[in-house]
Design a protein around this motif. Structure first.
Motif, PDB file in Angstrom:
ATOM      1  N   GLN A   1      24.393  60.173  55.650  1.00 30.12           N
ATOM      2  CA  GLN A   1      25.687  59.703  56.164  1.00 30.12           C
ATOM      3  C   GLN A   1      25.506  58.641  57.250  1.00 30.12           C
ATOM      4  O   GLN A   1      26.394  57.825  57.485  1.00 30.12           O
ATOM      5  CB  GLN A   1      26.482  60.867  56.760  1.00 30.12           C
ATOM      6  CG  GLN A   1      26.793  61.961  55.775  1.00 30.12           C
ATOM      7  CD  GLN A   1      27.494  63.123  56.448  1.00 30.12           C
ATOM      8  OE1 GLN A   1      28.699  63.292  56.317  1.00 30.12           O
ATOM      9  NE2 GLN A   1      26.750  63.927  57.171  1.00 30.12           N
ATOM     10  N   GLU A   2      24.343  58.679  57.935  1.00 34.26           N
ATOM     11  CA  GLU A   2      24.128  57.816  59.090  1.00 34.26           C
ATOM     12  C   GLU A   2      23.270  56.591  58.785  1.00 34.26           C
ATOM     13  O   GLU A   2      23.168  55.676  59.593  1.00 34.26           O
ATOM     14  CB  GLU A   2      23.440  58.624  60.209  1.00 34.26           C
ATOM     15  CG  GLU A   2      24.138  59.929  60.586  1.00 34.26           C
ATOM     16  CD  GLU A   2      25.511  59.679  61.180  1.00 34.26           C
ATOM     17  OE1 GLU A   2      25.709  58.610  61.796  1.00 34.26           O
ATOM     18  OE2 GLU A   2      26.388  60.545  61.015  1.00 34.26           O
ATOM     19  N   ILE A   3      22.633  56.548  57.630  1.00 36.97           N
ATOM     20  CA  ILE A   3      21.654  55.499  57.341  1.00 36.97           C
ATOM     21  C   ILE A   3      22.327  54.167  56.984  1.00 36.97           C
ATOM     22  O   ILE A   3      23.354  54.141  56.299  1.00 36.97           O
ATOM     23  CB  ILE A   3      20.704  55.971  56.201  1.00 36.97           C
ATOM     24  CG1 ILE A   3      19.446  55.147  56.189  1.00 36.97           C
ATOM     25  CG2 ILE A   3      21.409  55.964  54.846  1.00 36.97           C
ATOM     26  CD1 ILE A   3      18.334  55.749  55.333  1.00 36.97           C
ATOM     27  N   ASP A   4      21.766  53.066  57.491  1.00 35.37           N
ATOM     28  CA  ASP A   4      22.310  51.749  57.134  1.00 35.37           C
ATOM     29  C   ASP A   4      21.592  51.227  55.891  1.00 35.37           C
ATOM     30  O   ASP A   4      20.626  51.824  55.405  1.00 35.37           O
ATOM     31  CB  ASP A   4      22.204  50.769  58.305  1.00 35.37           C
ATOM     32  CG  ASP A   4      20.768  50.554  58.763  1.00 35.37           C
ATOM     33  OD1 ASP A   4      19.833  50.705  57.935  1.00 35.37           O
ATOM     34  OD2 ASP A   4      20.552  50.248  59.945  1.00 35.37           O
TER      35      ASP A   4
ATOM     36  N   GLU B   1      30.290  56.365  48.682  1.00 30.80           N
ATOM     37  CA  GLU B   1      31.520  56.795  48.003  1.00 30.80           C
ATOM     38  C   GLU B   1      31.493  58.299  47.710  1.00 30.80           C
ATOM     39  O   GLU B   1      32.482  59.004  47.881  1.00 30.80           O
ATOM     40  CB  GLU B   1      31.702  56.021  46.697  1.00 30.80           C
ATOM     41  CG  GLU B   1      32.240  54.620  46.883  1.00 30.80           C
ATOM     42  CD  GLU B   1      32.372  53.881  45.559  1.00 30.80           C
ATOM     43  OE1 GLU B   1      32.177  54.527  44.499  1.00 30.80           O
ATOM     44  OE2 GLU B   1      32.656  52.666  45.581  1.00 30.80           O
ATOM     45  N   LEU B   2      30.338  58.769  47.270  1.00 31.36           N
ATOM     46  CA  LEU B   2      30.181  60.189  46.950  1.00 31.36           C
ATOM     47  C   LEU B   2      30.336  61.043  48.211  1.00 31.36           C
ATOM     48  O   LEU B   2      31.038  62.064  48.209  1.00 31.36           O
ATOM     49  CB  LEU B   2      28.800  60.419  46.319  1.00 31.36           C
ATOM     50  CG  LEU B   2      28.639  61.629  45.401  1.00 31.36           C
ATOM     51  CD1 LEU B   2      29.658  61.639  44.287  1.00 31.36           C
ATOM     52  CD2 LEU B   2      27.231  61.641  44.818  1.00 31.36           C
ATOM     53  N   ILE B   3      29.707  60.596  49.296  1.00 30.82           N
ATOM     54  CA  ILE B   3      29.799  61.331  50.567  1.00 30.82           C
ATOM     55  C   ILE B   3      31.223  61.269  51.116  1.00 30.82           C
ATOM     56  O   ILE B   3      31.746  62.249  51.658  1.00 30.82           O
ATOM     57  CB  ILE B   3      28.781  60.781  51.586  1.00 30.82           C
ATOM     58  CG1 ILE B   3      27.353  61.112  51.111  1.00 30.82           C
ATOM     59  CG2 ILE B   3      29.021  61.366  52.973  1.00 30.82           C
ATOM     60  CD1 ILE B   3      26.258  60.435  51.895  1.00 30.82           C
TER      61      ILE B   3
ATOM     62  N   GLN C   1      14.449  61.132  48.224  1.00 25.66           N
ATOM     63  CA  GLN C   1      13.732  61.038  49.499  1.00 25.66           C
ATOM     64  C   GLN C   1      14.681  61.143  50.694  1.00 25.66           C
ATOM     65  O   GLN C   1      14.277  61.519  51.791  1.00 25.66           O
ATOM     66  CB  GLN C   1      12.981  59.696  49.598  1.00 25.66           C
ATOM     67  CG  GLN C   1      11.808  59.552  48.660  1.00 25.66           C
ATOM     68  CD  GLN C   1      10.651  60.447  49.043  1.00 25.66           C
ATOM     69  OE1 GLN C   1      10.323  60.600  50.202  1.00 25.66           O
ATOM     70  NE2 GLN C   1      10.038  61.067  48.045  1.00 25.66           N
ATOM     71  N   LEU C   2      15.950  60.808  50.477  1.00 25.81           N
ATOM     72  CA  LEU C   2      16.941  60.856  51.554  1.00 25.81           C
ATOM     73  C   LEU C   2      17.510  62.253  51.766  1.00 25.81           C
ATOM     74  O   LEU C   2      18.429  62.443  52.569  1.00 25.81           O
ATOM     75  CB  LEU C   2      18.101  59.898  51.236  1.00 25.81           C
ATOM     76  CG  LEU C   2      17.750  58.406  51.222  1.00 25.81           C
ATOM     77  CD1 LEU C   2      18.889  57.612  50.624  1.00 25.81           C
ATOM     78  CD2 LEU C   2      17.435  57.941  52.630  1.00 25.81           C
ATOM     79  N   GLY C   3      16.987  63.238  51.015  1.00 24.22           N
ATOM     80  CA  GLY C   3      17.515  64.596  51.144  1.00 24.22           C
ATOM     81  C   GLY C   3      18.698  64.855  50.234  1.00 24.22           C
ATOM     82  O   GLY C   3      19.402  65.848  50.377  1.00 24.22           O
TER      83      GLY C   3
END
Length: 624
Positions: free
Chosen positions: A158-161, A221-223, A181-183
């Motif tokens: 949610q925080e990654i650019d 969009e999914l988040i 890899q991003l969880g």
């Protein structure tokens, strides 16, 4: 088959669990690694936690132990009657935190839905009061009085650019593994690829920057869909078998059968208890069967051993008797053997008469007649001890088998109770009119809203009591199987009595008014400047009123071969029920009456409580 919740499931479920913020904790129950937290509120709910796997509001608690385990007792001591002030997900990870104020202190109940899992009660100084289980790693220890440390988390997507997004996902061998890899769980990583129209197995060397942007946007969009609570919960089926449960359908399952639910918790609760719990029970049943077979084999072996020992004991005793009975013969044999032969062959076999038979006996040439006979008696005595030992061992094995069969019987009895099929309308107040129409009503503001928005069709009729705090009811122009069925005047009268009797009027009057209108007269759009609360509707045009006597009958009916407890107007219940009781407003406690009726009808107390009107009552008539 889905076996545990992922971060997306948890994010979605927490959005509904947040409705419990401000509620108070009642009792806490525990069965092995399953915890149920009973919540006080307008509508009683129970939070179910399966350690390391699952969390949702559930209706499936069976029974609690008379003496709860130490962990449940500790939770009761510290957070019983406590107020839930917050429910949140930690770092978009599989960790849920309940913040609780109790007895002037602040606590956190931390649920780790990770492999091996744990449930930990922490005080306001971040010290562990008690974990469900002791655990130790190089970086953290979960035990009493230790400081609580969260498990290491991956980067929060949610925080990654965009730049860091590209940097992180390039660590994977291909697109889908890079997103993981991003969880982000594999299933959702695949969905992001489908949304972005990028082949999931594509190597990063072949992925353009434009495709990278599409992947990044699709992930956001999914988040966002999760954050905005845009849910349409479903259980996914393949060839009729449940394989997954989701907060909303995804493209990966296009073409699969979908079972829709009105709430996330209902969907996840049903999936767990239909699939995972059933799988656990089947595995347990297999272990029970294997243990039963092992015990039966052991009993057979013990029986054979006892039979063999009995024959040996009898034979040895006979040998001793035969030696004494043929004293002179044995003595001659012993004297007749040369000294040299005795040294070379200290044992000899002889045939001695014993009654009408002849017994072959091994005698010791170095001993006398008496010693040889005594030796056989000593061996016979030891064999008797073996027999007693074998009999005691078999007795223990038989007791184990008996206890195991008791477990099987209890399990079968529970299965018999659980086997009942649940119909969709049982999520609401319901009855079948004497003409066969299905009538459903809300239980609260949320279900009032759902009943009208989801289930009211053009030919249906809306019914409401003329008092505040009454259920919104729908008369379906169909029977319970969905076949078209005209709505007659008798059904209109019954539905009005139903709406009035299950309203707040029950506690105040013996007669109340209710009205019915056509579906097109019901709207969710208020007049300019007005506000409509949740569960309320605007009625335009003429209302058709009925004066209703407040009476409710509760009876046992059969629907598609299933026995159900139906509550509703006496005329409808009497038409369909095998046994029934009619109630009017009175002074008898509803819960006490529910227990009595449950015993009479042979069903659960919860089934009866769901069918009874809101408030105390009195019995008017019955057919049992």
């Amino acid at each position: 088959m889905k076996e545990s919740l992922d971060v997306f499931d948890i994010a979605a479920i927490i959005s509904e669990l947040k409705e419990l913020e401000g509620c108070y904790i009642d009792k806490i129950y525990q069965s092995k690694d399953e915890i149920f937290i009973k919540i006080k509120g307008k509508e009683k709910k129970e939070i179910f936690i399966k350690n390391g796997k699952w969390i949702c509001v559930s209706r499936h608690r069976q029974s609690q132990q008379e003496h709860p385990p130490a962990f449940a007792m500790t939770l009761r001591k510290y957070i019983g009657n406590g107020k839930i002030t917050g429910i949140k997900q930690y770092d978009f990870d599989r960790i849920i935190i309940f913040e609780i104020d109790s007895k002037g202190s602040k606590y956190r109940l931390i649920i780790e839905v990770i492999p091996k899992g744990n449930i930990i009660l922490v005080d306001e100084e971040n010290k562990i009061i008690m974990p469900l289980q002791y655990q130790k790693w190089a970086h953290r220890v979960l035990k009493i009085r230790e400081e609580y440390i969260f498990p290491p988390s991956k980067k929060d997507p949610q925080e990654i650019d965009f730049e860091h997004f590209m940097e992180e996902i390039r660590k994977g061998r291909d697109v889908v593994r890079g997103i993981v890899q991003l969880g982000i769980p594999g299933k959702w990583a695949e969905e992001i690829c489908i949304m972005a129209d990028v082949e999931k197995k594509k190597s990063f060397e072949d992925v353009s920057k434009e495709e990278m942007k599409k992947l990044y946007v699709s992930m956001l969009e999914l988040i966002k869909k999760l954050k905005e609570n845009i849910f349409s919960p479903v259980i996914v089926k393949e060839n009729g078998k449940e394989i997954d449960v989701l907060p909303f359908p995804i493209k990966k399952y296009d073409g699969f059968e979908m079972e829709e639910f009105s709430s996330l918790n209902e969907a996840y609760d049903e999936y767990y208890h239909r699939v995972l719990k059933k799988s656990e029970e089947e595995e347990q049943q297999l272990k029970i069967e294997e243990e039963r077979e092992r015990l039966l084999r052991q009993i057979k072996q013990q029986e054979e051993a006892i039979e063999k020992f009995v024959k040996e004991e009898e034979n040895l005793r006979k040998q001793g008797d035969a030696i004494f009975a043929n004293y002179e013969i044995v003595e001659k044999i012993l004297k007749g053997e040369a000294e040299v032969k005795r040294k070379r062959y200290p044992k000899a076999w002889v045939d001695l008469p014993y009654g009408e038979e002849t017994i072959e006996i091994e005698i010791d040439l170095t001993k006398g007649v008496y010693e040889n006979a005594q030796q056989k008696y000593e061996m016979s005595k030891k064999m008797k001890e073996k027999i007693e030992g074998a009999k005691n061992a078999m007795k223990e094995t038989l007791e184990k088998l008996k206890q195991l069969e008791k477990i099987v019987i209890k399990k079968e009895e529970k299965e018999e109770k659980k086997r009942k099929k649940k119909f969709w309308f049982e999520n609401y107040r319901w009855f079948i009119s004497s003409d066969g129409n299905l009538v459903i009503g809300g239980k609260d503001a949320k279900t009032n809203e759902r009943v009208v928005k989801k289930y009211m069709e053009d030919e249906d009729i809306y019914v409401h009591a003329d008092v505040h705090g009454a259920p919104s009811c729908i008369i379906k122009a169909k029977d319970i199987e969905g076949n078209k069925l005209p709505i007659k005047e008798s059904t209109l009268k019954e539905a009005c009595q139903f709406a009035a009797s299950y309203s707040k009027a029950w506690n105040q009057f013996s007669v109340a008014s209710a009205y019915w209108v056509y579906s097109w007269q019901v709207s969710k759009k208020p007049e300019a400047g007005e506000f409509l609360p949740r569960g309320a509707f605007v009625i335009r045009g003429k209302r058709n009123y009925e004066k209703c006597v407040l009476e409710v009958a509760v009876g046992r009916v059969r629907i598609e071969g299933e026995e159900k407890i139906m509550g509703g107007p006496p005329s409808a219940v009497k038409k369909w029920a095998e046994k029934w009781i009619v109630f009017v407003p009175g002074n008898e406690d509803k819960n006490r009456v529910a227990k009595e009726v449950a015993e009479l009808f042979g069903c659960s107390v919860e089934e009866v409580q769901a069918a009874l009107p809101p408030g105390n009552l009195a019995k008017k008539e019955e057919k049992l």
